[in-house]
Write a protein that holds these residues in place. Structure first.
Motif, PDB file in Angstrom:
ATOM      1  N   GLY A  71       0.938  -1.293  -0.132  1.00  0.00           N
ATOM      2  CA  GLY A  71      -0.011  -0.118  -0.064  1.00  0.00           C
ATOM      3  C   GLY A  71       0.780   1.503  -0.108  1.00  0.00           C
ATOM      4  O   GLY A  71       2.242   0.978   0.154  1.00  0.00           O
ATOM      5  N   GLY A  72       0.396   2.251  -0.316  1.00  0.00           N
ATOM      6  CA  GLY A  72       0.862   3.794  -0.048  1.00  0.00           C
ATOM      7  C   GLY A  72       1.715   4.260  -1.101  1.00  0.00           C
ATOM      8  O   GLY A  72       2.366   5.016  -1.364  1.00  0.00           O
ATOM      9  N   PRO A 105       1.778   6.075  -4.522  1.00  0.00           N
ATOM     10  CA  PRO A 105       0.687   6.886  -5.418  1.00  0.00           C
ATOM     11  C   PRO A 105       0.929   6.342  -7.182  1.00  0.00           C
ATOM     12  O   PRO A 105       2.165   6.122  -7.365  1.00  0.00           O
ATOM     13  CB  PRO A 105       1.272   8.311  -5.565  1.00  0.00           C
ATOM     14  CG  PRO A 105       1.905   8.257  -4.166  1.00  0.00           C
ATOM     15  CD  PRO A 105       2.560   7.011  -3.958  1.00  0.00           C
ATOM     16  N   THR A 125      -4.988   6.148  -4.686  1.00  0.00           N
ATOM     17  CA  THR A 125      -3.440   5.996  -4.054  1.00  0.00           C
ATOM     18  C   THR A 125      -2.933   7.634  -4.084  1.00  0.00           C
ATOM     19  O   THR A 125      -1.868   7.823  -4.268  1.00  0.00           O
ATOM     20  CB  THR A 125      -2.896   5.308  -5.334  1.00  0.00           C
ATOM     21  OG1 THR A 125      -3.014   5.671  -6.349  1.00  0.00           O
ATOM     22  CG2 THR A 125      -3.129   3.544  -4.860  1.00  0.00           C
ATOM     23  N   LYS A 126      -3.877   8.581  -4.714  1.00  0.00           N
ATOM     24  CA  LYS A 126      -3.663   9.932  -4.655  1.00  0.00           C
ATOM     25  C   LYS A 126      -2.690  10.092  -5.647  1.00  0.00           C
ATOM     26  O   LYS A 126      -1.767  10.639  -5.731  1.00  0.00           O
ATOM     27  CB  LYS A 126      -3.049  10.515  -3.335  1.00  0.00           C
ATOM     28  CG  LYS A 126      -4.079  10.482  -2.083  1.00  0.00           C
ATOM     29  CD  LYS A 126      -3.440  11.199  -1.151  1.00  0.00           C
ATOM     30  CE  LYS A 126      -4.427  11.168   0.172  1.00  0.00           C
ATOM     31  NZ  LYS A 126      -4.619   9.746   0.639  1.00  0.00           N
ATOM     32  N   SER A 168      -7.561   6.187   7.150  1.00  0.00           N
ATOM     33  CA  SER A 168      -6.671   5.248   6.161  1.00  0.00           C
ATOM     34  C   SER A 168      -7.186   3.822   6.697  1.00  0.00           C
ATOM     35  O   SER A 168      -7.888   3.455   7.316  1.00  0.00           O
ATOM     36  CB  SER A 168      -5.224   5.435   6.725  1.00  0.00           C
ATOM     37  OG  SER A 168      -5.074   4.868   8.135  1.00  0.00           O
ATOM     38  N   LEU A 212      -3.962  -1.209  -2.496  1.00  0.00           N
ATOM     39  CA  LEU A 212      -3.253  -0.227  -3.005  1.00  0.00           C
ATOM     40  C   LEU A 212      -3.264   0.957  -2.165  1.00  0.00           C
ATOM     41  O   LEU A 212      -2.317   1.932  -2.100  1.00  0.00           O
ATOM     42  CB  LEU A 212      -3.685   0.115  -4.109  1.00  0.00           C
ATOM     43  CG  LEU A 212      -3.771  -0.950  -5.152  1.00  0.00           C
ATOM     44  CD1 LEU A 212      -4.155  -0.571  -6.656  1.00  0.00           C
ATOM     45  CD2 LEU A 212      -2.049  -1.260  -5.769  1.00  0.00           C
ATOM     46  N   ALA A 213      -4.454   1.270  -1.327  1.00  0.00           N
ATOM     47  CA  ALA A 213      -4.496   2.718  -0.610  1.00  0.00           C
ATOM     48  C   ALA A 213      -4.012   2.208   0.844  1.00  0.00           C
ATOM     49  O   ALA A 213      -3.676   3.132   1.814  1.00  0.00           O
ATOM     50  CB  ALA A 213      -6.061   2.891  -0.737  1.00  0.00           C
ATOM     51  N   ALA A 257       2.434   0.298  -9.360  1.00  0.00           N
ATOM     52  CA  ALA A 257       1.928  -0.683  -8.002  1.00  0.00           C
ATOM     53  C   ALA A 257       3.056  -1.586  -7.860  1.00  0.00           C
ATOM     54  O   ALA A 257       3.625  -2.307  -8.579  1.00  0.00           O
ATOM     55  CB  ALA A 257       0.525  -1.255  -8.393  1.00  0.00           C
TER      56      ALA A 257
END
Ligand code: EPZ
Length: 426
Positions: free
Chosen positions: A16-17, A19, A254-255, A367, A389-390, A419
């Motif tokens: 995760g995390g 973008p 994921t911004k 989150s 992913l987030a 990713a």
């Protein structure tokens, strides 16, 4: 061609995390390719379909065509070739129909071609009972005798004739099956309260290119004037609006800054409207859609409806997005009776979701946290990958065989966008 590796029971580890950034290309539409492949039963001679996604459901449909006596095979870069000699077998194999309920799309074409068909009753699935009463209502109206016994549907019609059919619900599959059968019926068939999804229009355009006389597809009234025969043709399948939406939401949660090309923007309009309500910075071009970070996501409400309403196939993915949006959102699932399976797994990742029959109330959290999760149905699987992913940390997603049914290499496309996703065989 060898089968995609997803047929083994594999799992994904999603970091995760990160973008997502960049441009990715949409594949052809699964839900357009499947009925169009079935419709080749109606066409004499050679047909070539392009932009057919190579995934387990289309491979199953290819096997179905071969089992019915039609030579069908995938060639390189998503070309699918069919040679129909006109000698069609009436029986659809049990193991294929139960493996993929969309195999029932062959019922109308077989009945129209040879006047009889024996098709196993397609089972339900994780999202609902998936009845076929509206399909059968249409066949009966066109003069078919129907017998249900021993888990099979027996269809018989010396000659299908035109009829006026009013669908109690704008069923996508029933509209498609009836449209295909009516193409070779004697006389004119009118389907009232027809489904209006883009995949209906794609099937209608394909049939017209093969010589059918059909008007009104894409509206709630479709008129089909039966013809004597249909001829093989070449056709390019539309892009997959659900894959497009899934990739866009991956960028959003994921911004990141993601552009999906080879997209049909009009087909994604219902989703685009909702993403704008959620505060997403979204821009479009002739055949692309781009999302960029735009501060906090905002809550909004969703009711899934037949097209041009919000698509049920994007409901799970939107639930992931709204789990991270500021405020309280509500999702009402009006199409299928059990399509919230993903909510239970999202809650295990820290989402705040309350379910009440076909309504979900989602209170946004700051989150999600990575966890081990399992896929129960195709779009739920996509939603859980988006959540991974987030999320903070990593998420192990089990049960990829569901995912491989409807996405042509979703993990690979997400990796193209940066990713960090590893695939393991379990
Ligand atoms: C198609 O399924 C799609 N599948 C589904 O996509 C999609 O969710 C659905 O249309 C709705 O858009 C394919 O095209 C292969 P329906 P289909 O007939 O044709 C009821 C995915 O994830 N109904 O419009 O089965 C039914 O119970 C899949 O890609 C009857 O009551 O959908 C359901 O509640 C999931 N009697 C509603 O209509 C019938 O005879 C919608 O079903 C037929 C349907």
């Amino acid at each position: 061609m060898e089968q995609p590796d997803g047929f083994l029971h594999t799992s994904l580890t999603v970091q995760g995390g990160v973008p997502l950034k960049g441009t990715v290309s949409a594949s052809g539409s699964k839900n357009s390719a499947l009925p169009i492949m079935a419709a080749t039963i109606l066409l004499d001679g050679e047909t070539e379909l392009t932009n057919v996604p190579y995934l387990s459901d289309t491979i199953m449909m290819s096997r179905m065509l071969n089992a019915l006596g039609i030579r069908a095979e995938f060639h390189s870069n998503k070309r699918f070739k069919i040679r129909n000699s006109g000698r069609i077998k009436p029986i659809a194999p049990y193991e294929l129909v139960t493996a993929m309920r969309a195999s029932f799309f062959v019922a109308g074409p077989i009945l129209a071609r040879i006047g009889m068909a024996k098709i196993p009753l397609p089972g339900g699935c994780a999202i609902g009972a998936r009845p076929i009463n509206l399909h059968l209502k249409g066949f009966e109206a066109m003069g078919a005798e129907i017998r249900l016994e021993h888990g099979f549907v027996f269809l018989k019609a010396n000659e299908l004739h035109g009829a006026k059919i009013n669908l109690d619900f704008p069923s996508v599959g029933a509209t498609e099956n009836i449209m295909m059968a009516a193409s070779l019926a004697k006389g004119t068939t009118i389907i009232e309260n027809a489904a209006r999804e883009p995949e209906i229009t794609d099937l209608g355009q394909f049939l017209v290119k093969a010589g059918a006389k059909i008007s009104g597809f894409g509206t709630q009234t479709i008129v089909i004037e039966g013809v004597e025969r249909l001829n093989g043709t070449h056709y390019d399948v539309i892009s997959d609006r659900v894959e497009v939406g899934t990739l866009l939401i991956a960028g959003i949660v994921t911004k990141g800054d993601v552009t999906v090309k080879n997209a049909c923007v009009d087909d994604s309009e219902p989703l685009i409207q909702k993403l704008k309500e959620s505060g997403v910075d979204i821009s479009t071009g002739p055949d692309w859609i781009r999302v960029k970070p735009n501060g906090e996501l905002k809550s909004t409400d969703i009711v899934t409806l037949p097209f041009p309403g919000f698509p049920t196939d994007m409901q799970a993915q939107m639930m992931t997005l709204l789990s991270l949006a500021k405020g309280t959102s509500m999702i009402q699932e009006s199409i299928f009776e059990n399509r919230f399976n993903h909510a239970h797994e999202l809650k295990r990742m820290g989402a705040n979701i309350k379910l009440d029959h076909n309504k979900a109330v989602i209170i946004g959290v700051n989150s999600l946290s990575g966890a081990d999760v399992k896929i129960t149905d195709l779009r739920a699987g996509a939603a859980l990958i988006l959540a991974g992913l987030a999320a903070e940390g990593h998420t192990n997603v089990f049960g990829l065989n569901f995912l491989k049914r409807g996405y042509e290499n979703l993990p690979g496309k997400l990796r193209e966008l940066g990713a960090q996703i590893e695939e393991q065989s379990t």
